[in-house]
Scaffold this motif. Structure first.
Motif, short mmCIF file in Angstrom:
data_model
loop_
_atom_site.label_atom_id
_atom_site.label_comp_id
_atom_site.label_asym_id
_atom_site.label_seq_id
_atom_site.Cartn_x
_atom_site.Cartn_y
_atom_site.Cartn_z
N THR A 64 0.82 -1.22 0.00
CA THR A 64 0.00 0.00 0.00
C THR A 64 0.85 1.27 0.00
O THR A 64 0.31 2.36 -0.15
N LEU A 65 2.16 1.12 0.17
CA LEU A 65 3.03 2.31 0.18
C LEU A 65 3.14 2.87 -1.24
O LEU A 65 3.48 2.15 -2.18
N LYS A 66 2.84 4.16 -1.38
CA LYS A 66 2.96 4.81 -2.69
C LYS A 66 4.31 5.51 -2.77
O LYS A 66 4.57 6.44 -2.01
N THR A 67 5.17 5.08 -3.68
CA THR A 67 6.52 5.63 -3.73
C THR A 67 6.68 6.71 -4.79
O THR A 67 7.77 7.25 -4.95
N ARG A 68 5.61 7.02 -5.51
CA ARG A 68 5.60 8.14 -6.45
C ARG A 68 4.25 8.83 -6.36
O ARG A 68 3.25 8.13 -6.33
N PRO A 69 4.13 10.14 -6.34
CA PRO A 69 5.26 11.07 -6.23
C PRO A 69 5.89 11.00 -4.84
O PRO A 69 5.23 10.61 -3.88
N TRP A 70 7.17 11.35 -4.76
CA TRP A 70 7.89 11.29 -3.49
C TRP A 70 8.92 12.42 -3.48
O TRP A 70 9.55 12.69 -4.51
N ALA A 71 9.08 13.03 -2.35
CA ALA A 71 10.10 14.07 -2.23
C ALA A 71 10.66 14.09 -0.82
O ALA A 71 10.00 13.63 0.11
N ILE A 72 11.88 14.54 -0.68
CA ILE A 72 12.48 14.73 0.64
C ILE A 72 12.56 16.24 0.91
O ILE A 72 13.14 16.98 0.11
N ALA A 73 11.98 16.66 2.03
CA ALA A 73 12.09 18.06 2.43
C ALA A 73 13.34 18.22 3.29
O ALA A 73 13.57 17.42 4.20
N VAL A 74 14.15 19.20 2.99
CA VAL A 74 15.37 19.45 3.76
C VAL A 74 15.19 20.74 4.54
O VAL A 74 14.91 21.80 3.96
N GLU A 75 15.30 20.65 5.87
CA GLU A 75 14.99 21.79 6.73
C GLU A 75 16.04 22.00 7.81
O GLU A 75 16.97 21.22 7.93
N GLY A 76 15.83 23.01 8.61
CA GLY A 76 16.70 23.26 9.76
C GLY A 76 17.89 24.12 9.39
O GLY A 76 17.77 25.07 8.60
N LEU A 77 19.05 23.78 9.95
CA LEU A 77 20.23 24.61 9.80
C LEU A 77 20.89 24.39 8.44
O LEU A 77 21.96 23.78 8.33
N VAL A 78 20.21 24.85 7.41
CA VAL A 78 20.76 24.80 6.05
C VAL A 78 20.73 26.20 5.46
O VAL A 78 19.97 27.05 5.90
N LYS A 79 21.57 26.39 4.45
CA LYS A 79 21.64 27.69 3.80
C LYS A 79 20.26 28.10 3.31
O LYS A 79 19.82 29.22 3.50
#
Lengths: 230, 322
Positions: free
Chosen positions: B101-116
């Motif tokens: 049941t896991l849908k692997t598309r669409p998929w994205a990784i959000a990058v947060e916190g102490l980043v530029k």
């Protein structure tokens, strides 16, 4: 029930109690024990030891429901012995597979006549087992439960009952409740926190213990002087 | 696809590690079938244009097989049916049954916190960020069993560099997907989503692999599709699956198993045969490979990767920081 009926029923109970083992052997033969057969065998034997132990504890409360079920008592001992049988398989799985004992290697060595391999492997895994016994409480309660079942199995023949005397024998055999409680605690202590698989056996054991407590309570408040075997 | 390169430690294979001939042969048979099926599937997938470079051997094995071990590999069938992925059930065989049941598309990784600059990386962009390498790693579960698995991915450090974390970032946290609809089997009593974390230097270690595939094919859902990390010197639960968020922080992040039972699962959780789990010894492991019965072998410090990682923990009391 007729004598013939009893014999047939006993054969049926034997067969039923052996089904889990036969299924396990079948799966072994079919190479269907999963990626980690040691884990599968450990769980199967442990689960069935508990289930059958609970079944043996259920005999008396069920029998009390109606006099027509009184005949069930004739099966209690053999069901109890099967619980011990599966508990022993479970313990053997721990000692000869789970501990790291190289059972396939030892069997191969035995076939070529090297009997000493049995003991060499044992002395290799013994420190691990000893360590477990000293340190791990789920191993301790599980082992304690097996020791109780062993004592009950050894004293199960009629001859031993007569030699011990009914009162002492009955006192000893009431420790079966302790064995069941320890078995269920063993289950809870070995699963990861948050895993709730042992809840089913816990409910069944609670109901069975409650049935007994209620029975004793009713008997005390019921007609005085009535005596019955527990 | 399942390339076994000549490792320098080839000579130290113990006799216990050698797969019996008949088992090997039956494995070879199923392997050939699997490769044939895989090739057919691969062609179809390429036509569909969805699996990117994963099924294309030239891309999947760009450069060389960079890391490998002499140990016999775990058959794919076992690696894909014996899983801990509690969101899909707590029994070992449940993830393989329920993760469909896991849908692997669409998929994205959000990058947060102490980043530029916070960013969102689409899975197909991530896949193409760097060439995929094939790495055969030992995989040691905290439950004292282990596998040997060929993964496909690139160093996590490549992604981290791409994210441009600030110098103040000391830790990195990985959050897995949690969606009750896709994961009806997820037990209550856990603070979902699954959270894992690493010290920055650990995350930058070349061994840490951002993983998209295994056995030359796309990761199966129960193995953490579409993207996970693999940290071969740590117990398996540190290698977060199905990652949707990465947060750079200056504080040690919460990690799920540590929250549940801090006495059993530490933040570091480096493989260490000398530090027992409270309920069992970690000195040995059941190696799940092609043989009919798993054999028990001694567990190695840092799962055998001490040369590459021990330096990061120099001077630390590893019994205290387990």
């Amino acid at each position: 029930m007729t004598r013939k009926g009893i014999v047939l029923s006993k054969a049926l109970v034997h067969l039923l109690c052996l089904v889990p083992l036969l299924l396990l052997l079948r799966r072994f033969q079919m190479d269907d024990l999963g990626a980690d057969p040691v884990n599968t065998i450990t769980h199967a034997t442990g689960n069935w030891a508990l289930y059958i132990l609970l079944a043996s504890l259920a005999v008396t409360p069920v029998r009390r429901l109606t006099p027509r079920l009184a005949v069930l008592i004739r099966f209690r001992r053999m069901i109890g012995l099967y619980a011990f049988f599966y508990a022993t398989l479970h313990l053997a799985t721990y000692v000869f597979l789970f501990s790291g004992y190289d059972l396939p290697g030892v069997l191969m060595a035995l076939r070529s006549g090297h009997v000493t391999a049995v003991f060499a492997e044992w002395s290799r895994v013994w420190p691990t087992i000893y360590d477990d016994l000293l340190k791990r409480r789920f191993i301790q309660v599980g082992f304690a439960s097996w020791v109780i079942l062993l004592a009950l199995a050894v004293t199960s023949p009629l001859l031993v009952l007569r030699a011990m005397g009914g009162k002492r024998w009955q006192w000893l055999h009431r420790t079966v409740y302790a064995a069941a409680v320890l078995g269920v605690i063993h289950f809870w202590w070995l699963v990861k926190p948050g895993v709730t698989t042992p809840w089913r056996v816990t409910v069944v054991l609670t109901v069975l213990l409650a049935a007994r407590i209620l029975h004793v309570a009713f008997r005390r408040s019921g007609p005085a002087g009535r005596s019955s075997a527990a | 696809m399942l390339i076994r390169s000549e490792g320098s430690r080839e000579s130290v294979i113990r006799s216990s590690e050698i797969t019996p001939q008949h088992v090997f042969e039956s494995f070879q048979r199923s392997r050939r079938q699997f490769l044939a099926t895989g090739a057919a599937l691969g062609a179809g997938a390429l036509a569909a244009g969805r699996l990117s470079g994963l099924v294309q051997p030239s891309v999947a094995h760009a450069g060389s097989v960079t890391y490998t071990v002499p140990d016999p590999q775990t058959p794919l069938q076992k690696a894909a049916t014996y899983n801990n992925f509690y969101e899909f059930g707590t029994d070992k065989d449940e993830p393989a049954r329920y993760a469909k049941t896991l849908k692997t598309r669409p998929w994205a990784i959000a990058v947060e916190g102490l980043v530029k600059k916070p960013l969102t990386l689409d899975i197909d962009t991530l896949l193409k960020l760097r060439p995929l390498e094939n790495r055969v790693y030992r995989h040691r579960c905290v439950e004292a069993w282990s596998m040997v698995i060929p993964w496909d991915g690139y160093s996590l450090s490549e992604l981290i560099n791409h994210c441009q974390p600030l110098p103040s970032a000391k830790y990195v946290q990985f959050l897995s997907l949690y969606d009750k609809k896709q994961m009806p089997q997820a037990p209550s009593g856990y603070d979902w989503p699954y959270s894992e974390g690493l010290r920055m230097d650990e995350a930058m270690n070349p061994l840490a692999l951002l993983t998209f595939g295994f056995y030359g094919q796309t990761l199966q859902n129960q193995n953490g599709a579409p993207v996970r990390i693999i940290l071969p010197w740590k117990y398996g639960f540190k290698s977060a699956k199905s990652i949707v968020k990465i947060i750079f922080t200056d504080k040690q992040p919460r990690t799920l198993w540590n929250e549940i039972a801090s006495g059993e699962y530490g933040f570091y959780s480096n493989v260490n045969p000398k530090v027992d789990h409270p309920r069992w010894s970690q000195a040995h492991e059941r190696r799940i490979d092609g043989s009919l019965f798993p054999h028990t072998i001694p567990t190695l410090m840092f799962n055998g990767y001490a040369d590459q990682v021990a330096g990061m923990y120099a001077g630390m009391n590893l019994a205290k920081y387990y």
